[in-house]
Design a protein around this motif. Structure first.
Motif, PDB file in Angstrom:
ATOM      1  N   ILE A  11       0.857  -1.180   0.000  1.00  0.00           N
ATOM      2  CA  ILE A  11       0.000   0.000   0.000  1.00  0.00           C
ATOM      3  C   ILE A  11       0.899   1.238   0.000  1.00  0.00           C
ATOM      4  O   ILE A  11       1.702   1.427   0.913  1.00  0.00           O
ATOM      5  N   TRP A  13     -10.190   4.739   2.634  1.00  0.00           N
ATOM      6  CA  TRP A  13      -9.028   5.548   3.002  1.00  0.00           C
ATOM      7  C   TRP A  13      -9.484   6.860   3.598  1.00  0.00           C
ATOM      8  O   TRP A  13     -10.605   7.322   3.392  1.00  0.00           O
ATOM      9  N   ILE A  26      -2.558   0.505  -4.416  1.00  0.00           N
ATOM     10  CA  ILE A  26      -2.436  -0.822  -3.810  1.00  0.00           C
ATOM     11  C   ILE A  26      -1.965  -1.799  -4.876  1.00  0.00           C
ATOM     12  O   ILE A  26      -2.590  -1.930  -5.933  1.00  0.00           O
TER      13      ILE A  26
END
Length: 289
Positions: free
Chosen positions: A122, A181, A188
């Motif tokens: 990430i 988020w 990602i």
């Protein structure tokens, strides 16, 4: 809780999309597998990136979805493949083969990772703290790049990224079912491929067929402001909160300190009341019919 309202309109107007930048930056490496016995030997290799057939392969050999299968029929048999990323696992059916990466011999016994797990990285895309919550259908565990404050348990991943250079790694089984988020859409990468986060934008549990409406509130950098929202339909608060589809009221604080600076609320129906306390806040509303 996403600040997608600040960017989502641009995405839809310009057709801008996330490209596979992480995979594109990885160079292709050569993998050579040689048999060591006078009988059929099947060698399977799992990597974190892409794979493709090289010279000398035959119909029984395969390379797809990060997995290589080399079928060696006798001692003279040799197969060549190409891959990006890193080797995670090597297994064989009869005898340990000779394996070369970019011409350098490697020890197959060094690659005993669990091939059932996939690697997730990430990447932050903003110069401020960004909290990314990911749910998967299987198991999760921290990777080499995860920090102490990151979380991986019960099928949930929480990646806390403090600046644009931040990157966390995790491992998981199953498939990704949800991504949220706090500040801006992250990047990602799963086994070397950037995944498309657009498919996680819609709220599948909404009563309506269309994506839910939302209110996005950005609070001050210092201090905090109370925000009260009441709607006619179920509310879903984001930014890592537990889902509560029966709730039709949100009463939170946004701003600096321990409070989230950006709070996004997904809802169905209509807003019937929206009030804030003293202080400057930015409010973005997307009402879907």
């Amino acid at each position: 809780m996403n600040r997608r309202a600040l960017t989502k309109g641009l995405f839809s107007l310009t057709g801008l999309a996330l490209f596979d930048t992480a995979a594109a930056q990885q160079r292709w490496r050569t993998l050579r597998i040689e048999n060591t016995v006078d009988r059929r030997n099947v060698v399977e290799v799992v990597v974190t990136g892409d794979v493709r057939l090289g010279s000398g392969t035959e119909a029984e050999d395969s390379a797809e979805d990060g997995r290589i299968r080399s079928v060696l029929t006798d001692r003279s048999a040799t197969d060549n493949f190409e891959f990006t990323g890193q080797i995670r696992r090597i297994r064989w059916s009869q005898a340990e083969p000779r394996v070369y990466v970019d011409g350098r011999r490697v020890d197959p016994t060094d690659y005993d990772g669990d091939a059932n797990y996939r690697e997730m990285r990430i990447y932050n895309t903003i110069d401020e703290r960004n909290v990314v919550d990911v749910r998967v259908s299987g198991e999760v565990r921290k990777g080499d790049l995860a920090e102490n404050e990151d979380v991986a348990r019960d099928g949930r991943i929480r990646s806390i990224l403090n600046d644009r250079s931040a990157v966390d790694s995790f491992e998981f089984t199953g498939s990704i079912t949800d991504v949220r988020w706090s500040a801006r859409r992250p990047e990602i990468v799963v086994d070397g491929r950037t995944i498309d986060l657009d498919r996680f934008d819609d709220d599948d549990d909404d009563d309506d067929d269309d994506a839910a409406s939302y209110v996005r509130v950005t609070g001050p950098r210092r201090g905090s402001v109370r925000v009260y929202i009441r709607t006619t339909g179920p509310i879903r608060t984001l930014f890592g909160d537990d889902d509560n589809p029966s709730n039709r009221v949100v009463d939170v604080r946004v701003g600096g300190g321990s409070d989230a600076r950006v709070r996004e609320v997904r809802y169905t129906g209509r807003i019937v009341q929206l009030a804030t306390g003293e202080g400057d806040v930015a409010i973005d509303i997307q009402q879907r019919d």
